[in-house]
Scaffold this motif. Sequence first.
Motif, short mmCIF file in Angstrom:
data_model
loop_
_atom_site.label_atom_id
_atom_site.label_comp_id
_atom_site.label_asym_id
_atom_site.label_seq_id
_atom_site.Cartn_x
_atom_site.Cartn_y
_atom_site.Cartn_z
N LEU A 198 12.86 21.44 -3.99
CA LEU A 198 13.40 22.63 -3.30
C LEU A 198 12.33 23.55 -2.72
O LEU A 198 12.59 24.28 -1.77
CB LEU A 198 14.31 23.41 -4.27
N VAL A 199 11.14 23.52 -3.28
CA VAL A 199 10.06 24.34 -2.74
C VAL A 199 8.95 23.45 -2.16
O VAL A 199 8.64 23.53 -0.96
CB VAL A 199 9.46 25.28 -3.83
N GLU A 248 10.24 20.64 0.49
CA GLU A 248 10.78 21.30 1.69
C GLU A 248 9.65 21.90 2.53
O GLU A 248 9.64 21.77 3.76
CB GLU A 248 11.78 22.40 1.30
N ALA A 249 8.69 22.56 1.86
CA ALA A 249 7.57 23.15 2.60
C ALA A 249 6.67 22.05 3.17
O ALA A 249 6.27 22.10 4.34
CB ALA A 249 6.77 24.08 1.69
N GLU A 267 7.27 18.85 4.00
CA GLU A 267 7.79 18.03 5.10
C GLU A 267 7.77 18.77 6.43
O GLU A 267 7.73 18.14 7.49
CB GLU A 267 9.20 17.52 4.77
N HIS A 268 7.82 20.11 6.38
CA HIS A 268 7.79 20.88 7.63
C HIS A 268 6.37 21.27 8.04
O HIS A 268 6.03 21.22 9.22
CB HIS A 268 8.69 22.11 7.51
N ILE A 269 5.54 21.64 7.06
CA ILE A 269 4.15 22.03 7.39
C ILE A 269 3.37 20.79 7.89
O ILE A 269 2.48 20.91 8.72
CB ILE A 269 3.47 22.70 6.18
#
Lengths: 106, 151
Positions: B84-85, B88-89, B91-93
């Motif tokens: 959840l942290v 999620e961070a 895969e986008h960064i």
Amino acid sequence: MAIKTLKSAIWGATASILTTTVITIWGELNAPLKNWLASTFTHHWLGKSIISVAVFFGVWLVVHIVSRAPKSEDNNGVVWLLKFLAWIAILSATSLVVFYLYEFFK
Amino acid sequence: MTPILSTILLTHVVFGILAVAGMYSLWMMLLKREPNSANLKRFSLWSLVFILISWISGAYYYLTYYGAAVKPVIKGGAYPWAHLVVMEAKEHIFLFLPFLLAVVLVAVIFSGTKLGQDEKLKSALTFLVAVMTIIGIAITLSGLVISGAVR
């Protein structure tokens, strides 16, 4: 290779990073956007990946076409833009981490 | 997990690490007084190729396996924050890195052999490469955390 090409590439990367960050946070807060990404691209992350590539090349091309060639080979503008891009990457990465921490603990 | 998926996951990890190693090498090269222009071009090009391979292989694994088989295990386990942290961070960064590397490649091609004489440009490029490398290392460590959370 002209300064104009490098400046356009920096603007393309800046726009791509900002777009990824904004649609990620916006998509988490706004279910219809995330659902649209998922239904259009089969998965929301795939949609963000495709959009990030499209924005990078699109902005690179548009800025390259509309910007004027610099009168001199002065690198000051490039120096400023490289630092600007680095700070955009730092702030965008920090925003995403803080956002997901907030979502987890709220 | 099938052998093909294991190979794809391994490809994602290995090429991601190679790309980050390339970024770190670029950073160290740029700290030299007279960076070797040919090496800068070579390392930025190969790092970009490696991150693209890691991106494509990671995407295949994430879209066909992770979401259905790994994510529910992590979210239902003792460390749900790993997905959840951290994931999620991560895969986008991760999506920032190919574009930062593309800019570095264009910059080293553009600057050619002038980089050693232009201290301001070298300093700005070093800052960008340092930021990119630190993000790359953080993403690599995030992968370790996510792998650990599944066990």
